[in-house]
Write a protein that holds these residues in place. Structure first.
Motif, PDB file in Angstrom:
ATOM      1  N   ASN A   1      29.735  36.165  49.801  1.00 46.72           N
ATOM      2  CA  ASN A   1      29.610  36.430  48.363  1.00 46.72           C
ATOM      3  C   ASN A   1      30.047  35.232  47.519  1.00 46.72           C
ATOM      4  N   PHE A   2      30.737  34.275  48.131  1.00 47.65           N
ATOM      5  CA  PHE A   2      31.348  33.198  47.356  1.00 47.65           C
ATOM      6  C   PHE A   2      30.656  31.863  47.606  1.00 47.65           C
TER       7      PHE A   2
ATOM      8  N   PRO B   1      42.439  30.998  38.493  1.00 48.29           N
ATOM      9  CA  PRO B   1      41.287  31.886  38.318  1.00 48.29           C
ATOM     10  C   PRO B   1      40.775  31.842  36.884  1.00 48.29           C
ATOM     11  N   VAL B   2      39.462  32.012  36.737  1.00 44.39           N
ATOM     12  CA  VAL B   2      38.800  31.926  35.443  1.00 44.39           C
ATOM     13  C   VAL B   2      38.114  33.255  35.161  1.00 44.39           C
TER      14      VAL B   2
ATOM     15  N   HIS C   1      41.292  36.689  44.554  1.00 41.75           N
ATOM     16  CA  HIS C   1      40.786  36.630  43.179  1.00 41.75           C
ATOM     17  C   HIS C   1      39.332  37.089  43.026  1.00 41.75           C
ATOM     18  N   LEU C   2      38.598  37.229  44.137  1.00 38.89           N
ATOM     19  CA  LEU C   2      37.196  37.668  44.120  1.00 38.89           C
ATOM     20  C   LEU C   2      36.352  36.876  43.110  1.00 38.89           C
ATOM     21  N   PRO C   3      36.229  35.573  43.314  1.00 46.41           N
ATOM     22  CA  PRO C   3      35.456  34.739  42.383  1.00 46.41           C
ATOM     23  C   PRO C   3      33.956  34.787  42.693  1.00 46.41           C
ATOM     24  N   PHE C   4      33.317  35.885  42.324  1.00 44.86           N
ATOM     25  CA  PHE C   4      31.880  36.025  42.570  1.00 44.86           C
ATOM     26  C   PHE C   4      31.071  35.012  41.750  1.00 44.86           C
ATOM     27  N   GLY C   5      31.718  34.406  40.753  1.00 46.86           N
ATOM     28  CA  GLY C   5      31.058  33.371  39.965  1.00 46.86           C
ATOM     29  C   GLY C   5      31.181  31.984  40.562  1.00 46.86           C
TER      30      GLY C   5
ATOM     31  N   ALA D   1      26.232  34.073  47.583  1.00 46.23           N
ATOM     32  CA  ALA D   1      25.526  34.897  46.603  1.00 46.23           C
ATOM     33  C   ALA D   1      25.825  34.407  45.193  1.00 46.23           C
ATOM     34  N   LYS D   2      24.856  34.536  44.312  1.00 49.04           N
ATOM     35  CA  LYS D   2      25.029  34.099  42.927  1.00 49.04           C
ATOM     36  C   LYS D   2      25.571  35.244  42.094  1.00 49.04           C
ATOM     37  N   GLY D   3      26.690  35.008  41.398  1.00 49.31           N
ATOM     38  CA  GLY D   3      27.277  36.035  40.551  1.00 49.31           C
ATOM     39  C   GLY D   3      26.685  36.016  39.160  1.00 49.31           C
TER      40      GLY D   3
END
Length: 323
Positions: free
Chosen positions: A298-299, A149-150, A257-261, A128-130
């Motif tokens: 999601n990633f 993480p960013v 870290h949940l990096p959805f981006g 998915a695209k964040g």
């Protein structure tokens, strides 16, 4: 060619073997100024920088930033795989720059995201695209292993350091337990980096040989060459084992870290494995999280193929902090 005084920035990427130094105009690296130095020929960073300044006709930069393969604390860096200690006073003295900064190398990669050509950041696992404010995660696989993480905040981009490569290696199977026991013989502790790195791939290959009763050493480069031409089934098996563990660890870090981006794999080993990730089951291992398997879609996972991303990240960091 002489450079204008107090106009450009000096940036450097310090690895375990080589240091690359360049000049930047804002966030743009000037390709013709990139130089590589062998660390073995210098006693420390200051002498490398002084040599570079001399090679670039006595350039006088307005700011300087270096990325180091090791932890940074209170403006001081200790290299993980190199006996150098680097601090801000040393960097300022060597460059004569008014503003200086020191980043962990993965932090620098994180600051580079968004300033690298899209063609050099291909997607290897779609998700998915964040939105533009979503967190991102850089995972470095090269001489060592680490992640950063960013976060996009109202005050600007924040890239936090870690030493994730020295956490425990995850164990899912009896075979992975035997591998953990094998690699722990080196330091008495089975760290992620002991498998997910260049020398880690060599250990996996050696372990498979021990399992078969015919241990033989091969370098990481030899293993990847044999994997590409199909000449050594053990090399293929080592690459498969490596890929699955990389998928597991990258999935674990994504849940933390949940990096959805997006997740961004960087480093020479990550680039070498790019053609094999799909073939050897990276996606399956990445998403093998039980009832959270669906959530893992999601990633999106990318590979950073720009060899100078850390230099770009240093330049971007200087712009965002000092203008």
């Amino acid at each position: 060619m002489a450079h204008p005084v107090d106009t450009l920035s000096l940036v450097a990427d310090i690895g375990g073997t080589n240091t690359r130094v360049a000049l930047a105009d804002g966030r743009t690296i000037l390709p013709e100024t990139i130089r590589r130095y062998s660390n073995a020929e210098f006693p420390g960073l200051e002498t490398v920088i002084r040599q570079y300044v001399k090679d670039e006709n006595g350039v006088d930069p307005k700011a300087a930033c270096v990325a180091v393969a090791g932890p940074v604390r209170d403006g001081k860096a200790t290299m993980t795989n190199l006996d150098w200690t680097i601090d801000k006073p040393t960097l300022a003295r060597a460059t004569q720059a008014e503003n200086v900064a020191i980043l962990n190398d993965l932090q620098a990669q994180g600051h580079a995201i968004g300033y690298i050509d899209d063609a050099n950041v291909p997607i290897v696992l779609d998700g998915a695209k964040g939105n533009e404010h979503a967190a991102k995660l850089v995972i470095g696989v090269g001489t060592g292993f680490n992640c950063a993480p960013v976060f996009e905040t109202e005050a600007g981009r924040l890239v936090t350091p870690s030493e994730a490569g020295h956490a425990n290696l995850p164990i899912r199977t009896d075979a992975e337990l035997r591998l953990c026991n094998f690699v722990s013989n080196a330091h008495g502790f089975p760290a992620v980096e002991d498998v997910l790195s260049g020398r880690g791939l060599e250990r996996v290959y050696m372990w498979l040989g021990q399992e078969d009763g015919t241990p033989v050493e091969k370098s990481a480069a030899e293993i990847m060459t044999a994997c590409a031409d199909g000449s050594d089934p053990r090399a293929i098996a080592a690459a498969q084992q490596f890929t699955r563990i990389l998928g597991t660890v990258a999935g674990n870090l994504s849940l933390i870290h949940l990096p959805f981006g997006g997740v961004y794999l960087s480093g020479g080993v990550a680039r070498a494995f790019k053609p094999y990730l799909d073939q050897f089951g990276f996606d399956t291992a990445f998403r093998d999280k039980g009832r959270f398997a669906g959530f893992m879609s999601n990633f999106t996972v990318h590979v950073i193929e720009d060899d100078y991303a850390a230099l770009t990240g240093c330049a971007a960091h200087l712009v965002s902090h000092f203008g």
